[in-house]
Design an enzyme around this catalytic site. Sequence first.
Site, PDB file in Angstrom:
ATOM      1  N   GLY A  62       0.823  -1.201   0.000  1.00 29.68           N
ATOM      2  CA  GLY A  62       0.000   0.000   0.000  1.00 29.68           C
ATOM      3  C   GLY A  62       0.855   1.248   0.000  1.00 29.68           C
ATOM      4  N   ASP A 122      -2.085  -6.653  -5.366  1.00 20.34           N
ATOM      5  CA  ASP A 122      -3.345  -6.528  -4.654  1.00 20.34           C
ATOM      6  C   ASP A 122      -3.240  -7.409  -3.417  1.00 20.34           C
ATOM      7  OD1 ASP A 122      -5.911  -6.598  -3.667  1.00 20.34           O
ATOM      8  OD2 ASP A 122      -6.875  -7.131  -5.557  1.00 20.34           O
ATOM      9  N   SER A 175      -4.742   0.487  13.738  1.00 24.50           N
ATOM     10  CA  SER A 175      -5.662   1.613  13.941  1.00 24.50           C
ATOM     11  C   SER A 175      -6.069   1.637  15.397  1.00 24.50           C
ATOM     12  CB  SER A 175      -6.914   1.471  13.071  1.00 24.50           C
ATOM     13  OG  SER A 175      -7.897   2.422  13.436  1.00 24.50           O
ATOM     14  N   SER A 199      -8.827   2.287  16.278  1.00 24.29           N
ATOM     15  CA  SER A 199     -10.180   1.723  16.273  1.00 24.29           C
ATOM     16  C   SER A 199     -10.200   0.245  16.615  1.00 24.29           C
ATOM     17  CB  SER A 199     -10.839   1.945  14.910  1.00 24.29           C
ATOM     18  OG  SER A 199     -11.073   3.314  14.676  1.00 24.29           O
ATOM     19  N   TYR A 219     -14.122  -3.435   9.826  1.00 20.42           N
ATOM     20  CA  TYR A 219     -12.776  -2.861   9.902  1.00 20.42           C
ATOM     21  C   TYR A 219     -12.147  -3.155  11.257  1.00 20.42           C
ATOM     22  CZ  TYR A 219      -9.259   0.930   9.929  1.00 20.42           C
ATOM     23  OH  TYR A 219      -8.109   1.677  10.013  1.00 20.42           O
ATOM     24  N   LYS A 243      -8.775  -5.278  12.010  1.00 22.61           N
ATOM     25  CA  LYS A 243      -7.621  -4.609  12.608  1.00 22.61           C
ATOM     26  C   LYS A 243      -7.301  -5.158  13.998  1.00 22.61           C
ATOM     27  CE  LYS A 243      -6.289  -1.533   9.511  1.00 22.61           C
ATOM     28  NZ  LYS A 243      -4.921  -1.505   8.954  1.00 22.61           N
TER      29      LYS A 243
END
Length: 253
Positions: free
Chosen positions: A13, A58, A138, A140, A151, A155
């Site tokens: 990424g 990918d 994250s 989160s 998500y 994570k």
Amino acid sequence: MTLLSDRVVLVSGGTQGVGAAVARAAAREGATVVVTGRRAELGDPLAAELGGAYVPADVSDVASARASVQAAIDRYGRIDCLVNAAGLTSRGTLLDTTPELFDQHIAVNLRGPFFLMQAVVRDLLRRGAPGTIVNIISSSELGGQPFLAPYVAAKAGLAGLTRNAAHAHRFDRIRINGLDIGWTDTEGEDATQRAFHAADDGWRERAAKTLPMGKLGQADEIADFVVFLLSPRSGVVTGSVLDWDQNVQGGLD
């Protein structure tokens, strides 16, 4: 001496956002950088700028992720450092997340990093070499907003994986750490705000006013911290998932 002199660093990424910032910071610190991602129109010029390489990949496809590691090894003979910066932030709650959306998050945010780590660690073990890995996670993962259910699930898995892999390979001198980053100003976040929250051009300024430091997290600041964790300057630290945020987890007003 620069922090990453004579290191080969693979950034998944790495064509935009935090990944691109990490790639630039690593190159400034002497690394040979390989960036991966799906967008050649971003990857090719970035690789040219850094004097490194772009490998189309990918991460949601295990074969593609593994091939990106092999391409870097074929070109430079080894990988010393890995940064898992690819991520998917599309929205979904517990009630409206489809199996397809859940699988997309697992594929990008957990399965891809798992098999990239596997491939890089196998190369390090084959050579009997030390190495470092940093996973961009994250804040989160510790709970997050209701609209981030898939998500958060992925994570949180990546945070657990970071600790597990670090424990498994500590005697191989492979250090593995993670960053729980907070709200960060990136191209991807801008697109997400516009797509899911009807944001306009002023969303950054309004968001900044709600934050303790008066600004969103900055990708280049995160990148400097990642480079430190990749480098020998971070000593023996491994298995740590560090908060990189301006809100204190567990703190209440």
